[in-house]
Design an enzyme around this catalytic site. Structure first.
Site, PDB file in Angstrom:
ATOM      1  N   LYS A  15       0.885  -1.215  -0.028  1.00  0.00           N
ATOM      2  CA  LYS A  15      -0.052  -0.120   0.291  1.00  0.00           C
ATOM      3  C   LYS A  15       0.776   1.223  -0.005  1.00  0.00           C
ATOM      4  O   LYS A  15       1.797   1.217   0.685  1.00  0.00           O
ATOM      5  CB  LYS A  15      -1.018   0.108   1.407  1.00  0.00           C
ATOM      6  CG  LYS A  15      -2.189   1.128   1.076  1.00  0.00           C
ATOM      7  CD  LYS A  15      -2.939   0.675   2.443  1.00  0.00           C
ATOM      8  CE  LYS A  15      -3.864   1.814   2.762  1.00  0.00           C
ATOM      9  NZ  LYS A  15      -4.809   1.322   3.689  1.00  0.00           N
ATOM     10  N   SER A  56      -9.490   2.176   3.152  1.00  0.00           N
ATOM     11  CA  SER A  56      -8.479   2.726   2.348  1.00  0.00           C
ATOM     12  C   SER A  56      -7.529   1.962   1.248  1.00  0.00           C
ATOM     13  O   SER A  56      -6.859   2.312   0.655  1.00  0.00           O
ATOM     14  CB  SER A  56      -7.631   3.853   3.258  1.00  0.00           C
ATOM     15  OG  SER A  56      -6.994   3.001   3.987  1.00  0.00           O
ATOM     16  N   SER A  99      -9.806  -0.118   7.113  1.00  0.00           N
ATOM     17  CA  SER A  99      -9.241  -0.287   5.824  1.00  0.00           C
ATOM     18  C   SER A  99      -8.705  -1.574   5.076  1.00  0.00           C
ATOM     19  O   SER A  99      -8.504  -1.367   4.115  1.00  0.00           O
ATOM     20  CB  SER A  99      -8.157   0.781   5.924  1.00  0.00           C
ATOM     21  OG  SER A  99      -8.757   2.170   6.045  1.00  0.00           O
TER      22      SER A  99
END
Lengths: 481, 481
Positions: free
Chosen positions: B86, B161, B185
């Protein structure tokens, strides 16, 4: 009473061994402890609440499971009587928290650490004295008065697990539970020449409390020697549902490790935390000499310290917040029943903003990074457990050390508090006496979760120090100055 | 792309690693297959805007030359499998932006410790997955790279996210994708994209030291297309790391073993709404139906929930404070340039009093007590992951939930953030699809530290639903409403 006197002199490990072999019963140990308590309590006031009948009932229930017992299923402690600090609830037993507000409080449910100890064969015999809500390094309160240092009964035993430390030093119990926020397992250990371990957060489950994720306040073991300390930690350690910070017990027991201890390779010693903490000269010298003993078992000893700049300020902020989180509603309701130091501490918390609290947590993270960097070079940190030797019990707190003055009841315990901030495990091990016979403890600090290395080094140091085996003692009178 | 490459991207991560270990495949084969897939489909979803294919090829060649294999025996050894990381944690030498325009061209000077661990354990970083700015929203858009779209319908949100990670997995771009979770997330995008995301216990997977080193809300974790792969990835990421003060000790058994033994504990609870959140009827039904499938497989499934009243009041101040700990510096250094979704909660934290923060901590403690009580009578809790199916990607949040107006951006993810308060691990996995083909996911929640129970149950549920077989897919267009 010769047999009784012999029993109280056993190590906890020996007592547990004899219990598991059936050579002694839990009832006999209770009687021995009670006899000793009757001898010394009038002088030292360490165990203000006894629950003898409750203990005997528990002992009898354990003894009925004799067959089970011999398989070791009575757990780590096999029926050994223990003392629990009066800050932790014991079902059916007066638990005052050292506060007039709770002077007659009898809880219905025990703290999870007590449940765990009882499940592991510990028999709760007494509650040990603590300052009000465990706040402060001198054990006195409005409910039970002062607990005195058996090495010199004009002196403080430290705090806040003062009653625990004294009950061990005088032979009232073999193992005594305590807790630590600003040194409360370590300062009294230092002052009474016993051993106390502040474990990593989550190592010893406790609660439930109002501030469940508060990792700076921990419960832990105290004992007369390191082997017993390891046993007690084994009996406490483990995960319970009610404590969300608690972690599973490690695969190898601490008792096993301490029985064949491996030495650290390299340790860093600081007499004054790199200059960040005021420490009395005599304490610095005694601890420095003690640190050198680590060479006796093959460790390289170097003078070194992490940078503790900003640690005490951050500690104060986080501590002050904890009073708001755990005690404020009560303080608001019963303000006049709290000692001034606690009201001061809570008000400090109220005056702060959450943003200041945030800044203190950031500082804490930065200081943790400095510990990480230190532990990349050294296996352990050695330093004084307390900046001063035991002082006049009539003094509420120490106002000056080595030329530095303090305006609050916490700062004199900075030697412990700066380490609390890091949450690294830390123990106080007896390392000597001042010229006038007052005990001094060496603090050993290990990386997070590494109680294993800490206890092994402590065992080796204990042997090298020549101080093992001096306990228990009879209380001795003396003067304060 | 070639038929061979297409077959490779359809392998499970476990099968790919097994073939790597057997030398039937090389790391370079997989790098090229994934690179080709990314080039073929990422234009439609924009999940992996930052690619480091040459760097990955270099790592692959190193492994193939026999270098970097010191951890070959570790249960989490990936033998050269490419991974997506990420865009919130740094990879040395690779553009690392946090989704924030201030850092649009930033090249990371060194890797996050978790990335170092991945590389030590045979993972090859292939690309960075899209995230909203600083992970601040539950949808995936940022000013640098724009939207990541849901491969099931590219008009819809992929959640967030860790949206890029989830979309990349669903579209077959990588086998494993790293994510983070502070309010859901890892799980929200798993639900939106019909893949699997695990929020581990805090301390399970290491985090780099930051301003919030002692704060247990934010965790790193694994995402994959199925439960067995998530377990493998968890082994790859997890383990003792004392630089992170929350770190847990290593477990004796790999998590992979749990996933390989699909089974249920006896008492499972299902709640459509955890007693407090608004939830769309279709989501309730789909999740309930999935939970009911578990009946008759060694478990009783009953409708029940712990009382989560107060979750919103407890979570939001703690979330705001957590942002203050970590993002205050960047907001102050770049005024006006950081997303409102970060700045607004941070400003709220600055205005907070300690009394308010203390109240949130106490509310959290009370929820934890009730939650843990629930685990005395139930072994697992199942609930929807989010309140609505995926919605128009142009929206930050749905306008309404179950006929009521949504009150704030996180309203639709309340079920996810409520779990964060408890510290319990949670596994998000596919539950089904709406009538118009939108993914709906559920989360399984276990006792603290019990990821193994999640993996055993998740593996069984996955067998029963068959939903893991539906991925990967070719990205599809569709209507937004």
């Amino acid at each position: 009473m010769a047999a009784s006197a012999e029993l109280i002199r056993l190590t906890a490990r020996e007592a547990v061994h004899r219990l598991s072999k059936g050579e002694v019963t839990p009832l006999e140990l209770i009687d021995a402890a009670v006899a000793r308590i009757e001898e010394v309590e009038p002088t030292v006031h360490a165990l203000p609440t006894l629950c003898v009948e409750r203990a005997r009932d528990h002992a009898r229930r354990l003894m009925q499971n004799r067959a089970v017992l011999q398989g070791g299923a009575r757990g780590w402690l096999a029926g050994l009587p223990i003392a629990i600090k009066d800050l932790n609830e014991v079902a059916g037993v007066r638990t005052t928290h050292g506060s007039p507000i709770f002077a007659d409080h009898v809880p219905q449910k025990s703290d999870v650490v007590v449940e765990r100890l009882e499940a592991n064969g510990g028999v709760v015999l007494a509650k040990s004295n603590t300052p009000e809500f465990g706040a402060g390094g001198n054990t006195f309160n409005e409910v039970f008065g002062e607990t005195l240092n058996p090495w010199n009964t004009a002196l403080t035993c430290g705090g806040s697990s003062g009653g625990a430390a004294v009950s061990l030093a005088t032979g009232e119990v073999w193992l005594a539970h305590g807790s630590d926020h600003g040194g409360s397992l370590r300062t009294p250990a230092s002052f009474c020449s016993v051993v106390g371990l502040r474990p990593s957060p989550g190592r010893v489950p406790h609660g439930p409390g109002a501030y469940a994720f508060y990792d700076m306040s921990v419960n832990g073991p105290m004992a007369r020697n390191v082997g017993d300390l390891a046993l007690f930690l084994d009996a406490m350690a483990g995960q319970v549902l009610a404590d969300p910070l608690s972690t599973p017990a490690p695969a190898s027991s601490y008792s096993e490790l301490v029985a064949s201890p491996k030495p650290p390779k390299r340790v860093g010693f600081t007499a004054d935390f790199g200059g960040a903490v005021a420490v009395e000269p005599e304490v610095r010298e005694i601890c420095a000499r003690a640190a050198k003993r680590f060479a006796d078992f093959g460790a390289e000893v170097e003078e070194a310290s992490p940078d503790f700049t900003g640690a005490m300020d951050a500690y104060h902020v986080i501590r002050a917040f904890s009073f708001v989180a755990s005690r404020w509603p009560l303080i608001e309701q019963h303000r006049d029943k709290f000692k001034p130091e606690i009201v001061w501490n809570a008000e400090r918390g109220l005056k702060m903003t959450a943003a200041e609290f945030g800044a203190a947590q950031r500082t804490r993270s930065a200081i943790y990074q400095r510990m990480v960097d230190f532990f990349a070079e050294y296996d352990l940190l050695l330093c004084p457990a307390a900046s001063v030797p035991p002082f006049d019990v009539k003094k509420r707190w120490v106002e000056e050390i080595d030329g530095r003055r303090f305006d609050n009841y916490v700062d004199w315990m900075s030697a412990a508090c700066v380490i609390s901030l890091t949450s690294c495990p830390a123990a106080s091990i007896p390392c000597g006496f001042t010229a006038d016979g007052r005990p001094v403890g060496l603090q050993i600090v290990a990386p997070m979760r590494d109680e294993a290395s800490l206890l092994q080094a402590a065992a080796l140091f204990e042997e090298a120090s020549g101080l093992a085996g001096q306990l228990p003692i009879d209380p001795r009178p003396g003067t304060a100055s | 792309m070639t038929a061979g490459a297409d077959e490779l991207i359809r392998l499970t991560a476990r099968e790919a690693v097994a073939r790597l270990k057997r030398r039937e495949l090389t790391p370079l084969d997989l790098v090229e297959a994934a690179a080709a897939r990314i080039e073929a489909v990422d234009g439609a979803v924009n999940a992996l805007p930052i690619r480091c294919f040459d760097r990955a090829r270099d790592y692959a060649k190193r492994l193939m030359e026999g270098k970097g294999r010191e951890r070959e025996d570790h249960p989490g050894w990936l033998a050269g499998l490419p991974i997506a990381v990420k865009d919130l944690i740094d990879v040395e030498g690779v553009r690392s932006t946090f989704g924030c325009p201030v850092f649009a061209d930033r090249i990371a000077p060194k890797s996050d410790p978790l990335v170092l661990r991945m590389e030590e354990r045979g993972g090859i970083v292939l690309a960075r997955s899209n995230t909203p700015e600083y992970g601040s929203l539950a949808t995936t858009w940022n000013p640098i790279f724009g939207h990541t779209s849901n491969p099931w319908n590219t008009s819809l949100t992929c959640g967030g996210s860790s949206g890029g990670a989830a979309a990349a997995l669903a579209a077959g771009e990588v086998w494993l994708a790293h994510g983070t979770d502070i309010a859901g997330s890892l799980r929200i995008p798993a639900s939106c994209c019909s893949i699997v995301g695990l929020r581990p216990s805090f301390g399970r997977v290491p985090r780099a030291i930051s301003g919030r080193a002692f704060n247990p809300l934010a965790v790193q974790g694994p995402m994959a297309r199925n439960v067995g792969d998530v377990a493998l990835f968890l082994d790859h990421l997890a383990g003792y790391f004392p630089d992170d003060p929350l770190t847990l000790e290593d477990r004796a058994e790999p998590f992979a073993r749990a996933a390989a033994e699909p089974s249920l504990p006896p008492r499972i609870a299902f709640s459509p709404d955890l007693g407090f959140a608004p939830v769309a009827p279709e989501v309730r039904e789909i999740c309930a139906a999935a939970a009911r499938r578990l009946e008759g497989h060694g478990a009783v499934v009953e409708q029940a929930s712990p009382d989560m009243a107060g979750a919103e009041e407890a979570f939001m101040p703690l979330y705001q404070m957590s942002l203050l700990l970590d993002r205050q510096e960047v907001v102050e250094q770049h005024p006006g340039r950081i997303a409102p979704a970060i700045v607004e909660p941070l400003e709220a934290a600055k205005r907070m009093t300690t009394v308010e923060l203390a109240a949130a901590e106490r509310a959290r403690a009370a929820i934890v007590v009730r939650f843990n009580e629930f685990f005395r009578t139930h072994d697992l809790l199942i609930a929807p992951t989010v309140s609505v199916p995926p919605f128009d990607k142009e929206l930050r949040a749905p306008a309404e939930i179950d006929g009521q107006p949504s009150r704030y951006d996180f309203h639709w993810i309340a079920l996810s953030y409520a779990v964060v308060l408890t510290g319990c691990p949670a596994l998000a996995m596919p539950a089904g699809f709406t009538a118009d083909g939108r993914p709906v996911g559920l989360q399984i929640i276990a006792r603290p530290r019990d990821e193994a129970a999640l993996l055993r149950a998740g593996a069984l549920l996955e067998q029963l639903t068959g939903l893991a077989e539906r991925v990967p897919i070719e990205p599809r267009t569709g209507a937004a409403a």
